[in-house]
Scaffold this active site. Structure first.
Site, short mmCIF file in Angstrom:
data_model
loop_
_atom_site.label_atom_id
_atom_site.label_comp_id
_atom_site.label_asym_id
_atom_site.label_seq_id
_atom_site.Cartn_x
_atom_site.Cartn_y
_atom_site.Cartn_z
N ALA A 112 82.30 78.92 119.13
CA ALA A 112 83.73 79.02 118.85
C ALA A 112 84.05 79.99 117.72
O ALA A 112 85.10 80.63 117.72
CB ALA A 112 84.30 77.64 118.54
N THR A 113 83.15 80.12 116.75
CA THR A 113 83.40 81.07 115.67
C THR A 113 83.50 82.50 116.21
O THR A 113 84.42 83.25 115.86
CB THR A 113 82.30 80.98 114.59
OG1 THR A 113 82.43 79.74 113.90
CG2 THR A 113 82.41 82.12 113.58
N GLN A 221 87.36 71.30 119.23
CA GLN A 221 87.35 69.85 119.06
C GLN A 221 88.10 69.10 120.17
O GLN A 221 88.11 67.87 120.18
CB GLN A 221 87.97 69.48 117.71
CG GLN A 221 87.24 70.02 116.51
CD GLN A 221 85.89 69.37 116.27
OE1 GLN A 221 85.59 68.31 116.81
NE2 GLN A 221 85.05 70.01 115.48
N SER A 241 83.46 75.53 122.31
CA SER A 241 82.11 75.40 121.75
C SER A 241 81.28 74.43 122.58
O SER A 241 81.75 73.33 122.88
CB SER A 241 82.19 74.91 120.30
OG SER A 241 80.91 74.61 119.79
N HIS A 243 78.32 72.86 121.71
CA HIS A 243 77.69 71.71 121.04
C HIS A 243 78.69 70.70 120.53
O HIS A 243 78.30 69.64 120.02
CB HIS A 243 76.77 72.21 119.91
CG HIS A 243 77.47 72.66 118.68
ND1 HIS A 243 77.55 71.88 117.53
CD2 HIS A 243 78.11 73.82 118.38
CE1 HIS A 243 78.20 72.55 116.60
NE2 HIS A 243 78.55 73.73 117.07
N THR A 281 72.59 90.04 126.39
CA THR A 281 72.00 89.25 127.47
C THR A 281 72.42 87.79 127.36
O THR A 281 72.30 87.17 126.30
CB THR A 281 70.46 89.33 127.41
OG1 THR A 281 70.06 90.69 127.52
CG2 THR A 281 69.83 88.52 128.53
N CYS A 368 81.12 73.48 108.10
CA CYS A 368 81.11 74.92 107.80
C CYS A 368 81.41 75.20 106.33
O CYS A 368 81.13 76.29 105.83
CB CYS A 368 82.10 75.65 108.68
SG CYS A 368 81.80 75.43 110.44
#
Length: 446
Positions: A112-113, A221, A241, A243, A281, A368
């Protein structure tokens, strides 16, 4: 020894090939993906906003692509490449289905970042000739705020940082009034990572659509946890994201609308993968796991919501019935139940966090920015004073959280809060102020 047992457990998971429902039920009953004997010594995990455990079904889907199906998805001259490419496209379809998008609107990233950077900087670079203004909020993720700040400093863009109310919600009238002729983008996080507040994204989307402005949202989220339809919400770009939705780390995606069409300039140059939007890749095992996680989230969403809401209610009732002066930060109603940010008056949050660290995994805010000793800028933005902001912890509940974990956490939490309050001059001052009907003097933190 622990590493060997975890490896053996992972091998056992693969060999059993859990059926769809059995895997989730078994993992939920255990409360983690470790063997129950190992779990007795492991802390309870209530930090689901930082990361989520990989669902066993996701792990099963990924493993063949680490060994027998190891081809490069961009190798077009043999079956290994074709097989990997097909697997990646299937994952793209699974993720698109989760948010109501077309597979061609999904672009894989590292998380997501990167997606947030790609959306904000990509829009700014492409439309800089005709637009020069972006609107966001003061409670966005650091990567959104940092991207906007870079555009201000290096590219001369104007950025409006909207305030939020004490409930953490955006004022829709203020947002609408902030839109200008040269506004290119509005960026508002769907569910806040620190306080769990759920922004009225559909209403924001209507405003943006009426004004002809693109809407970007950080959905890290929210995707996989609540129903999302990007078309109905008029979302132009959404960051996702892997994870944060029981998938692997190191993989994410950016949804980019085709109708109405959104144009971006690539942030990463190279071989032109992802239709020129993001070179590099594709990591097929991660992509496959991400897609499977999306599929499982669709299957489990109703069950997950009931499970999480039930545990949140149970935890909240237990804490508030045993501890006075505990404050829920953010809206009580417009929120995701799996995220509870609580302030414990008279207790220093870092001390409480350390006292719980051996028994419970929780956090004092975003992973973060957890290295900083400064109070959360999100809490400060919703009007929480510096002193109270320093007393806050975030509790994250998810698919694999058990009632036993919640009970154990509450038991340890109540014990440690009482212990620290008994030692704290802040708590003594608080009690004296309450008894006298006055106000406790503010404390300056160094």
């Amino acid at each position: 020894m622990m590493r060997g047992r975890i490896a053996a457990r992972a091998a056992n998971l693969v060999s059993r090939q859990y059926p769809c429902c059995a895997a989730s039920a078994r993992a939920r009953r255990f409360g983690s993906l470790l063997h129950p004997d190992e779990e007795r010594d492991a802390p309870s995990y209530l930090d689901m906003q930082a990361t989520t455990p990989c669902d066993p079904r996701v792990l099963d889907a990924m493993l063949p692509f680490f060994h027998s199906q190891f081809g490069n998805p961009h190798s077009r001259s043999h079956s290994y490449g074709w097989q990997a490419e097909d697997a990646g496209e299937k994952a793209r379809e699974q993720i698109a289905a989760l948010i109501g998008a077309d597979p061609k609107e999904i672009f894989f990233t590292s998380g997501a970042t990167e997606s947030n950077n790609m959306a904000i900087k990509g829009i700014a670079d492409f439309y800089q000739g005709s637009k020069k203004h972006i609107i966001t909020t003061q409670t966005e993720h650091k990567c959104v705020l940092a991207s906007c700040r870079r555009l201000e400093v290096e590219k001369g863009w104007s950025v409006t940082y909207l305030r939020v109310g004490k409930d953490g919600l955006v004022d829709l009238k203020e947002l609408e009034d902030a839109i200008r002729e040269d506004t290119a983008l509005v960026s508002v996080m769907h569910i806040n990572n620190e306080i769990g507040v759920l922004q009225p994204l559909e209403e924001i989307g209507k405003i943006c659509a009426a004004k002809g402005v693109f809407l970007h949202t950080d959905g890290a989220q929210s995707v996989g946890k609540i129903p999302i339809d990007v078309k109905k919400m008029n979302v132009s770009l959404m960051s996702i994201s892997g994870h944060k939705m029981y998938g692997p780390k190191g993989i994410g995606a950016l949804y980019v609308s085709r109708k109405p069409r959104v144009r971006l300039r690539a942030v990463i140059d190279g071989g032109g993968q992802e239709r020129g939007m993001r070179s590099g890749t594709l990591p097929t095992p991660l992509v496959v796991g991400f897609g499977k996680a999306a599929e499982v989230c669709m299957q489990e969403m109703d069950n997950d919501q009931r499970h999480i809401e039930g545990l949140y209610k149970h935890m909240s009732e237990q804490i508030h019935s045993q501890l006075p002066m505990v404050i829920l930060n953010g809206s009580e109603t417009q929120r995701y139940a799996g995220n509870a940010n609580l302030s414990f008056s008279g207790v220093e949050g870092e001390s409480l966090l350390m006292s719980l660290s051996k028994s419970t995994a929780v956090s004092s805010g975003s992973a973060c920015t957890s290295a900083s000793l400064e109070p959360s800028y999100v809490l400060r933005a919703i009007g929480v004073g510096e002193e109270l902001a320093h007393t806050s912890l975030r509790f994250g509940i998810g698919r694999f959280t058990t009632e036993a974990e919640v009970d154990k956490t509450v038991q340890d939490l109540v014990r440690e809060v009482r212990r620290l309050r008994d030692m704290s001059p802040l708590w003594e001052m608080e009690m004296e102020a309450l008894e006298s009907g006055g106000h406790k003097k503010a404390v300056t933190w160094s």
